[in-house]
Design a protein around this motif. Structure first.
Motif, short mmCIF file in Angstrom:
data_model
loop_
_atom_site.label_atom_id
_atom_site.label_comp_id
_atom_site.label_asym_id
_atom_site.label_seq_id
_atom_site.Cartn_x
_atom_site.Cartn_y
_atom_site.Cartn_z
N THR A 124 0.85 -1.18 0.00
CA THR A 124 0.00 0.00 0.00
C THR A 124 0.88 1.23 0.00
O THR A 124 1.81 1.34 0.80
CB THR A 124 -0.93 0.03 1.23
N THR A 125 0.63 2.14 -0.93
CA THR A 125 1.37 3.39 -1.01
C THR A 125 0.41 4.54 -0.75
O THR A 125 -0.66 4.60 -1.33
CB THR A 125 1.99 3.56 -2.42
N THR A 126 0.82 5.44 0.15
CA THR A 126 0.00 6.61 0.48
C THR A 126 0.82 7.86 0.22
O THR A 126 1.97 7.95 0.63
CB THR A 126 -0.43 6.58 1.96
N SER A 147 -2.83 3.93 -3.02
CA SER A 147 -2.78 2.89 -4.02
C SER A 147 -2.58 1.56 -3.31
O SER A 147 -1.66 1.43 -2.51
CB SER A 147 -1.62 3.16 -4.99
N LYS A 148 -3.46 0.58 -3.60
CA LYS A 148 -3.35 -0.74 -2.99
C LYS A 148 -3.25 -1.79 -4.09
O LYS A 148 -3.90 -1.68 -5.12
CB LYS A 148 -4.58 -1.05 -2.13
N ARG A 192 -3.90 10.33 -7.43
CA ARG A 192 -5.13 10.40 -6.63
C ARG A 192 -5.08 11.56 -5.64
O ARG A 192 -6.09 12.23 -5.40
CB ARG A 192 -5.37 9.07 -5.91
N TYR A 195 3.25 -6.36 -7.51
CA TYR A 195 3.63 -5.13 -6.84
C TYR A 195 4.75 -4.41 -7.59
O TYR A 195 5.75 -5.01 -7.97
CB TYR A 195 4.07 -5.41 -5.40
N ILE A 238 0.25 6.19 -8.94
CA ILE A 238 -1.20 6.11 -8.75
C ILE A 238 -1.60 6.91 -7.51
O ILE A 238 -2.54 7.71 -7.55
CB ILE A 238 -1.66 4.64 -8.63
N ALA A 239 -0.89 6.70 -6.40
CA ALA A 239 -1.23 7.41 -5.16
C ALA A 239 -1.04 8.93 -5.33
O ALA A 239 -1.87 9.72 -4.87
CB ALA A 239 -0.37 6.89 -4.01
N GLY A 260 2.83 2.16 -7.96
CA GLY A 260 2.04 2.47 -6.76
C GLY A 260 2.17 3.93 -6.37
O GLY A 260 1.17 4.59 -6.03
N LYS A 309 -4.03 -4.99 -6.07
CA LYS A 309 -5.23 -5.80 -6.29
C LYS A 309 -4.82 -7.24 -6.60
O LYS A 309 -3.73 -7.49 -7.11
CB LYS A 309 -6.04 -5.25 -7.48
#
Length: 147
Positions: A92-94, A105-106, A125, A113, A121-122, A118, A108
Motif C-alpha cells: 500500500t502506497t499513500t 494505491s493498494k 489520486r 507489486y 497512482i497514489a 504504486g 489488487k
C-alpha cells in the motif's frame, strides 16, 4: 534458519496451485518440512483456513521458493511537488500533500507489486483530491460573492 517468519508479508513470485503470481498475504505458519509456509492471503482465493490459523478461503501452503518477502518500510522521498509525504507499507502506497490531500494505491489480486507505479497512482489520486477541494472552495467563493 528459515528465510521467512510468522507475520512476514509476502508476494507470490511463481504460481503454485491456487496461489497465483502477484497475490499478497502474510505467513501464519512455518511448517517443519520442505521449506513450506502457510500463507493467509489478503483476498479470498478459494483456499482453506490452514487448520484454523487464518480466515477460511484465504489460506494456502506455499513453498518458500515461490514467495518473496515484502519489505515493510516507511520512506519519505522527494519529488517535484514540495511538501509531500510518501508512505510505503507492504503493498500500500499513500501520498499526502502539504494541504492534507491524500491518495492511496493498494495492490489488487492478480497484480504484481511495483513501487514506482504504486507511487504514481497514489500521487495522481492525491492531486485529483487536491483539485477537487480547490474547485469546492472556488464554488463556495462564487456563491458567497453572489455569483
Amino acid at each position: 534458519m528459515s528465510k521467512f517468519k510468522v507475520g512476514d508479508r509476502v508476494v507470490v513470485t511463481n504460481s503454485q496451485d491456487l496461489a497465483k503470481k502477484g497475490m499478497v498475504g502474510k505467513i501464519v505458519v512455518e511448517h517443519d518440512h520442505n521449506n513450506m509456509f502457510g500463507v493467509e492471503f489478503d483476498e479470498y482465493m478459494s483456499g482453506h483456513s490452514i487448520l484454523g490459523k487464518c480466515k477460511n478461503g484465504h489460506g494456502w501452503n506455499v513453498y518458500g521458493k515461490n514467495i518473496e518477502l515484502i519489505k515493510q518500510e516507511v520512506t519519505i522521498v522527494e519529488d517535484e511537488i514540495e511538501d509531500m509525504t510518501i508512505e510505503y507499507k507492504g503493498t500500500t502506497t499513500t501520498v499526502i500533500l502539504g494541504d492534507g490531500s491524500k491518495g492511496v494505491s493498494k495492490l489488487k489480486v492478480g497484480d504484481r507489486y511495483n513501487k514506482k507505479i504504486g507511487f504514481q497512482i497514489a500521487k495522481t489520486r492525491a492531486l485529483v483530491s487536491q483539485k477537487h477541494n480547490e474547485i469546492k472552495s472556488l464554488e463556495h467563493t462564487i456563491k458567497t460573492l453572489g455569483g
